[in-house]
Design a protein around this motif. Sequence first.
Motif, PDB file in Angstrom:
ATOM      1  N   CYS A  38      67.798   0.308 -13.593  1.00 54.08           N
ATOM      2  CA  CYS A  38      67.485  -0.036 -12.377  1.00 54.08           C
ATOM      3  C   CYS A  38      68.420   0.496 -11.866  1.00 54.08           C
ATOM      4  CB  CYS A  38      67.858  -1.529 -12.738  1.00 54.08           C
ATOM      5  SG  CYS A  38      68.115  -2.134 -10.572  1.00 54.08           S
ATOM      6  N   ARG A  39      68.135   0.944 -10.944  1.00 54.84           N
ATOM      7  CA  ARG A  39      68.551   2.687  -9.974  1.00 54.84           C
ATOM      8  C   ARG A  39      70.059   1.901  -9.006  1.00 54.84           C
ATOM      9  NH1 ARG A  39      65.825   2.498  -5.513  1.00 54.84           N
ATOM     10  NH2 ARG A  39      63.783   1.679  -5.214  1.00 54.84           N
ATOM     11  N   PHE A  40      69.994   0.526  -8.390  1.00 56.16           N
ATOM     12  CA  PHE A  40      70.507   0.097  -8.105  1.00 56.16           C
ATOM     13  C   PHE A  40      72.177  -0.797  -9.100  1.00 56.16           C
ATOM     14  CE2 PHE A  40      66.725  -1.086  -5.542  1.00 56.16           C
ATOM     15  CZ  PHE A  40      67.348   0.035  -4.632  1.00 56.16           C
ATOM     16  N   GLY A  41      71.760  -0.800 -11.084  1.00 55.68           N
ATOM     17  CA  GLY A  41      72.566  -1.105 -11.730  1.00 55.68           C
ATOM     18  C   GLY A  41      74.208  -0.955 -11.905  1.00 55.68           C
ATOM     19  N   THR A  42      75.118  -1.629 -11.240  1.00 53.76           N
ATOM     20  CA  THR A  42      76.423  -1.015 -12.148  1.00 53.76           C
ATOM     21  C   THR A  42      77.422  -0.846 -13.056  1.00 53.76           C
ATOM     22  OG1 THR A  42      77.364  -2.609 -10.421  1.00 53.76           O
ATOM     23  CG2 THR A  42      76.995  -0.974  -8.998  1.00 53.76           C
ATOM     24  N   GLN A  43      76.230  -2.557 -13.564  1.00 54.31           N
ATOM     25  CA  GLN A  43      77.728  -2.536 -14.890  1.00 54.31           C
ATOM     26  C   GLN A  43      75.836  -2.926 -15.835  1.00 54.31           C
ATOM     27  OE1 GLN A  43      80.236  -2.364 -15.763  1.00 54.31           O
ATOM     28  NE2 GLN A  43      81.874  -2.818 -13.832  1.00 54.31           N
ATOM     29  N   ASP A  44      76.523  -2.772 -17.128  1.00 53.56           N
ATOM     30  CA  ASP A  44      75.223  -2.135 -18.049  1.00 53.56           C
ATOM     31  C   ASP A  44      75.470  -4.109 -18.322  1.00 53.56           C
ATOM     32  OD1 ASP A  44      74.095  -2.602 -20.646  1.00 53.56           O
ATOM     33  OD2 ASP A  44      75.325  -2.068 -21.783  1.00 53.56           O
ATOM     34  N   SER A  45      74.674  -5.171 -17.454  1.00 56.16           N
ATOM     35  CA  SER A  45      74.627  -6.318 -17.680  1.00 56.16           C
ATOM     36  C   SER A  45      73.481  -7.088 -19.166  1.00 56.16           C
ATOM     37  CB  SER A  45      73.664  -6.967 -16.577  1.00 56.16           C
ATOM     38  OG  SER A  45      72.376  -6.851 -16.028  1.00 56.16           O
ATOM     39  N   ILE A  46      72.670  -5.876 -18.919  1.00 54.76           N
ATOM     40  CA  ILE A  46      71.975  -6.400 -20.701  1.00 54.76           C
ATOM     41  C   ILE A  46      72.842  -6.716 -22.069  1.00 54.76           C
ATOM     42  CG2 ILE A  46      70.392  -5.877 -22.712  1.00 54.76           C
ATOM     43  CD1 ILE A  46      68.866  -4.871 -20.148  1.00 54.76           C
ATOM     44  N   SER A  47      73.752  -5.430 -21.637  1.00 52.42           N
ATOM     45  CA  SER A  47      75.051  -5.355 -23.511  1.00 52.42           C
ATOM     46  C   SER A  47      77.006  -6.677 -23.388  1.00 52.42           C
ATOM     47  CB  SER A  47      75.250  -3.988 -22.939  1.00 52.42           C
ATOM     48  OG  SER A  47      74.392  -2.543 -22.927  1.00 52.42           O
ATOM     49  N   MET A  48      76.544  -6.780 -21.694  1.00 57.43           N
ATOM     50  CA  MET A  48      77.312  -7.640 -22.149  1.00 57.43           C
ATOM     51  C   MET A  48      75.881  -8.866 -22.531  1.00 57.43           C
ATOM     52  SD  MET A  48      80.406  -9.352 -21.591  1.00 57.43           S
ATOM     53  CE  MET A  48      81.163  -7.206 -20.911  1.00 57.43           C
TER      54      MET A  48
END
Length: 797
Positions: free
Chosen positions: A632-642
């Motif tokens: 995602c171009r707005f993503g600031t953190q790796d939510s999937i991995s977390m």
Amino acid sequence: MAGIGTLEQILKLTRAFDITVYGAEPYPNYNRIQLSYVLEGSKTVQDIIMNDRSWYEENGISLHTGASITRIDTSDKRVYTAEGESADYDVLILATGSKPFVLPVPGADKEGVIGFRDIADCNTMIEASKSFKKAAVIGGGLLGLEAAKGLVQLGMDTTVVHLFDTLMERQLDAVSAGMLKAELERQGIKFAMGKKTVALTGEDRVTGLRFQDGSELEADLVVMAAGIVPNAELAKASGIETKRGILVDDFLQTSVPDVYAVGECCEHRGVCYGLVAPLYEQGTVLAKKIAAVETAPYTGSSVSTKLKISGVDVFSAGEFAETEKHRVLRNHDDWKGTYKKVLLEGNRIVGAVLYGDVTDSALLARSIREGKNMTDDLYSELFGGGGCCEGKAKSTGVEAMADEEIVCGCNGVTKGAIVKGIREEGWDSVERIKACTGATRSCGGCKPLVEQLLQYTLGEKFDGAAAKKTGICGCTTLGRDEIVATIREKRLTHVREVMHVLGWNEPEGCSKCRPAINYYLGMIWPKEHEDEKDSRFVNERLHGNIQKDSTFSVIPRMYGGVTSPDELRKIADVADKYDVKMVKVTGGQRLDLLGVKKEDLPAIWADLGMPSGYGYAKSLRTVKTCVGSQFCRFGTQDSISMGMELEHRYERLWMPAKFKMAVNGCPRNCAESGTKDIGIVGNDGGWEIFVGGNGGIKLRGADSLCKVKTDEDLIDICDAFIQYYRENANYAERTSDFVERVGLESVRQAVVEDKIGRVKLIGKLDEALDGLRDPWQEVVQDEEVRLKLYRPVTAGK
């Protein structure tokens, strides 16, 4: 309620029948009296279900929900469903209930016009309250007032429209009706009295009501609660005699041999009842008739009514409106908000109304039924001027009640049953009587009378405080904290041991306390405790979510909502091989295989080779994620991995209730963290952690617990919160209720600020996580379990 109430009576008398139940609604039997609680959000659907699916299974009853019977062939003794299925019967009980009366006015078929009779109506109103603001309820009777109360609780501007000038004109006089109206206005309900609705306005959706006097009322939702009519269409179409309802004799026999009717659908001696007490009285007679036990005929029910309306106790019996023939005894106390009126014909008591204090209801109901004359002593009992002032204790009236007299009208419990239990079974508290009989379980209006029966029967042994003390269920007066403390102190390790040491009233416990104790034992002794399968609900025992047609759903784990072509191929192959009825994408980013036969479950799990998603359990369900910084171009953190890391860590961990998580890569919140038990939102500086959210019936936004900078800190806080919740929540208590009960600051102090305590919590969580295994693969590898729990079952056997 009438049909299953009759079955409960039959099961007490005989086990000779193979029983099959068909219900049009997708739920087991539930308490319709408590629909208003579901509507206002104080109870869930599960809370008002009177017999869950495990009860049917344990009693050998084949339950078919969402299955309407459309035809009865009384010659061949066979019923047919709308889906084309059929079944034979030897004896058939019709308990089709009633339907809301819909005013025959133009516009009654518009969108937004509904009745108030079942859970679907509740859900419609709840959904409407999210989009619309103005509601109108047509009908100022009990049903209408309860609907209005629920709509106000949902935040809707609600007006009750009533044809008459007073509320509940069939039960209350003008004074008591006025007191009730004033109380309900104080609770936020508006009234349009003396208004006759002649049309509902609007295009496709209703926008308002037009009255006979030309005035109008704006409304986005209209609830028809102007009465009920017996649901007798099926009987009529099948050649069974009907008038207003299904005609029955004094043993509830219809015009067709071996076909009976009970409850609101039937008409007995020209009367169709709409109250609960008569339904249970009918069911008691019918059960004995079917079980071939000698019984007196049903000759009709008393017309007395005792109700709790929006928290106010009301009683009415016999004649309530005075005329010239009546002598009126009246006591009206505006300060206490109580009202008592007794009508006499000559000296004979012919009617009464009570408001606010219904202590004398049993005495008055019996006096009216028996045609007693008013005497000085009875007057003193009812209105004072004697009693203790003359050296005599005030009578409660329970001593003079007949054994067969109904105490709990909602559940059909008699005085005789309660007194017998107190004397012979040692029942010593209201909670225990509630657990054993159901009395006080519904509206609670009979609770004072049950307490009086306890006091009267126990005499000097009566302990008022003990009688009122409530435990985790009716089997004990002990609360959660007392039980947990004793388990720790005495190092108890088995469910039966806990019940024995703590003096359980019921040696076998019940479906409420056994799972709770099993959870507490596992939480306290994660290494020593051996899970007790027979103390789990049927879903957790079978590791699948039982559906309304008795099939199961299979939800394999997809960590963080991520899957692969290989997993999708396996799911597709399984769906084809086992003729799965539907594959559904869930709200938790997983795939749900619906309509699976119980006997196919182990084979499907073996073929899938995927871990259980625990979609049936009080455990971690899902960790929902957004795309996050990976794509995602707005993503600031790796939510999937977390999200995947958290789901791998907490999967299989037993919780007090189901548990959901979500991880967002930025504050746009695409994974909906605000309504999860733990919601995590990424930002440029790290993560913000929210707790206590709920997206279910009781919608609650999560509270911000803290912000952390690193992934390690995030996992530590999640660990500590989960363990704190596991150790301190009541069994079945969601985090939304837990956080509100203990307070966010207490949670923050224990989980965030107390660093030493946090380390201890994490250590205990690690201990609980150690050694957890996938339950599906355990079943696949254990032939004995497969044979014991997953054998094919023939419906009705």
